[in-house]
Design an enzyme around this catalytic site. Structure first.
Site, PDB file in Angstrom:
ATOM      1  N   GLY A  48      34.742  40.474  38.082  1.00 11.75           N
ATOM      2  CA  GLY A  48      34.059  39.318  37.496  1.00 11.75           C
ATOM      3  C   GLY A  48      34.946  38.106  37.679  1.00 11.75           C
ATOM      4  O   GLY A  48      36.161  38.246  37.810  1.00 11.75           O
ATOM      5  N   THR A  49      34.338  36.946  37.708  1.00 12.20           N
ATOM      6  CA  THR A  49      35.163  35.807  38.106  1.00 12.20           C
ATOM      7  C   THR A  49      35.343  34.708  37.063  1.00 12.20           C
ATOM      8  O   THR A  49      36.078  34.911  36.124  1.00 12.20           O
ATOM      9  CB  THR A  49      34.683  35.246  39.446  1.00 12.20           C
ATOM     10  OG1 THR A  49      33.263  35.245  39.419  1.00 12.20           O
ATOM     11  CG2 THR A  49      35.165  36.099  40.573  1.00 12.20           C
TER      12      THR A  49
END
Lengths: 276, 272
Positions: A48-49
């Site tokens: 996830g960023t």
């Protein structure tokens, strides 16, 4: 004869920490204590960023994009990486997706557990330190590509303001002033916030600034998801004020995202800041 | 040389039960009352810090009478068990029945083990469902017996007098205020004086510990303590209040039993 009763570890007084209890009773349930085989596991597990957070007079806002990637593949378009931690705080985690979701669940349980056992909530600094304690054990996995890097924000009922804490993979805890971002698009988001942030933003302006920052992150970082207009997928936004925390409804975020996009139709690089 | 006396198993268990019962009867009563939106717990407890009623999980609460250190121990064990289950499975998988069973096994084992004194506690584990028909109140005794209670339940102290009052005045599907009035009035009932009518007392709002499991709360956690200011507003004018008699006040809630009060003949026989 004693087989059927609750094991002694349940009845032993002393710790108010759920994680400490698990470490003694069933350590296999803890997300960060696993032995990972040598090699780089980062490419086989989704990541996830970008997470952004900013304070405004009266509270704090945290927002995260919805993309999870696995190398060049988009693993998830609707991934959620910003969560309420308890009534007055929220947490967003960038990095290894599976581990971060597990870590958030552990952190949520940890805060609730303390509250139930002690009959009172932890101070915001206490919560921030507990989160540091939970990710401290992750360094070995971080070296193998499974890093988790949280961003923690909450409303401090004592000083009456929103506060933001960032972390590194070794469990280092740093308090941030005004705004911060973590994750692969965080550099672009931070640059954007530098130009957009003012310390007298209203709650909805603060949300707009964060949605702009996520747009800029998605503009230059392939791992950050921009607003998905065809599927109507927009960032997850948590607002925490003296009244407690709430997640903005999808249509509220959609409205703000639509106005941001409408502005970008005229100026694709976003609003221009004054030169001096 | 003294001869060890033979004690029959029946007598041994009876002595242990008497010992536990005496300790429990010394404390003040706790009542649990079902109302339209959930379950209400009330107790007379002047301490604001040492609770007799507390939250176990989203829809599950715990109430106890007896020795504070013992039921506090059980409460913490319950919170740990509930949180561990909710973390390992899902929040919906934590049930009142599961917790009641774990408590029953634990209390039962302690009661029948020779090496430990029995716990002098009695416990309610209550869970609210989506409708009043799904609400559950489990009552656990010192020897690990579980019973499923309906409408209202009383434990500890003058439980018979209090239960008699509730039996007479309880109405099903009452609103919160009605349920609170009935529960508090019931707690004010004392044991009969010399065979006369039960004594009546109006308990000050500040001495009440009241909490509800309210299914209408929007949060997943349905447990809510009603604080004295809110209680005062809800109870309204009830006439002059009387605090608890001083002699029993000293025993509640912590040292509910003074070892010197126990007649020597009720001591559990030492094994061997």
């Amino acid at each position: 004869m004693d087989d059927s009763r609750l094991p002694a570890s349940f009845m032993t007084p002393g710790t108010s920490s759920f994680a400490d209890f698990l470490a003694g009773h069933s350590p296999d349930l803890l997300p960060l204590r696993r032995a990972v085989p040598q090699g780089h596991a980062g490419d086989v597990a989704p990541h996830g960023t970008t997470i952004v957070a900013a304070t405004f007079p009266g509270g704090v806002v945290m927002a995260g994009d919805r993309r999870a990637t696995m190398g060049n593949i988009i693993a998830q378009r609707t991934f959620e990486k910003v969560f309420p931690a308890d009534e007055y705080s929220c947490v967003g985690i960038a990095g290894s997706a599976g581990l971060s979701v597990e870590l958030v669940r552990l952190f949520q349980t940890e805060l609730e557990h303390y509250e139930k056992i002690e009959g009172t909530t932890l101070s915001i600094d206490g919560k921030a330190n507990r989160l540091a304690g939970l990710i401290r054990g992750n360094l070995a996995m971080a070296m193998q590509g499974l890093a988790v890097v949280p961003l923690f924000a909450g409303y401090d009922l004592v000083s009456g303001q929103g506060r933001i804490f960032s972390y590194d993979v070794t469990g280092g805890r740093y308090e941030e002033k005004a705004f911060h971002s973590v994750g692969s698009g965080s550099l672009f988001a931070r640059g954007s916030l530098k130009k957009l942030y003012r310390d007298d933003l209203s709650e909805s302006d603060c949300v707009t600034a964060l949605v702009q920052a996520l747009y800029d992150a998605a503009d230059d970082d392939s791992a950050t998801g921009g607003p998905d207009l065809t599927r109507r997928i927009f960032p997850v936004v948590q607002v925490v004020t003296a009244q407690g925390g709430r997640r903005l409804a999808d249509d509220e975020v959609a409205e703000i995202a639509d106005s941001v996009i409408a502005g970008r139709m005229n100026r694709p690089d976003g609003p221009a800041a004054a030169l001096t | 040389m003294s001869m060890p006396f033979y004690v029959s198993p029946e007598q041994l268990m009876k002595d242990r039960a008497d010992f536990a019962r005496k300790g429990i009867a010394r404390g003040r009563s706790v009542v649990a009352v079902q109302y339209a939106d959930g379950v209400l717990f009330a107790s007379e407890n002047p301490s604001q810090a040492l609770h007799k009623v507390s939250e176990l999980y989203d829809r599950i609460a715990f109430a106890a009478v007896g020795r504070y250190n013992e039921f506090e121990n059980l409460r913490i064990a319950g919170v740990r068990l509930a949180d561990m289950r909710g973390y390992a499975y899902d929040r919906r998988d934590v049930t009142g029945r599961g917790l009641a069973n774990a408590y029953a096994q634990t209390l039962g084992t302690i009661f029948s083990s020779g090496g430990e004194k029995p716990y002098e506690v009695e416990i309610f584990v209550a869970e609210v469902g989506d409708s009043a028909a799904e609400d559950q109140i489990y009552r656990l005794t010192y020897q690990g017996q579980v019973t499923d209670e309906h409408q209202y339940a009383v434990m500890g102290g003058a439980d018979e007098v209090v239960a008699a009052y509730l039996h007479e005045h309880y109405t099903e599907n009452a609103d919160l205020s009605t349920a609170l009035h009935v529960a508090v009035a019931a707690l004010g009932r004392g044991p009969e004086d010399n065979g006369g009518a039960p004594s009546e007392r109006v308990i000050p709002a500040g001495d009440l510990e009241v909490a509800v499991l309210d299914r209408t709360r929007t949060q997943p956690r349905k447990f809510l303590r009603l604080m004295p200011t809110r209680l005062e507003a809800m109870l309204g004018d009830r006439g002059p209040t009387t605090a608890a008699p001083a002699e029993s006040a000293k025993s509640a809630p912590e040292p509910e039993i003074d070892p010197s009060d126990i007649p020597a003949d009720s001591d559990p026989p030492t094994p061997g």
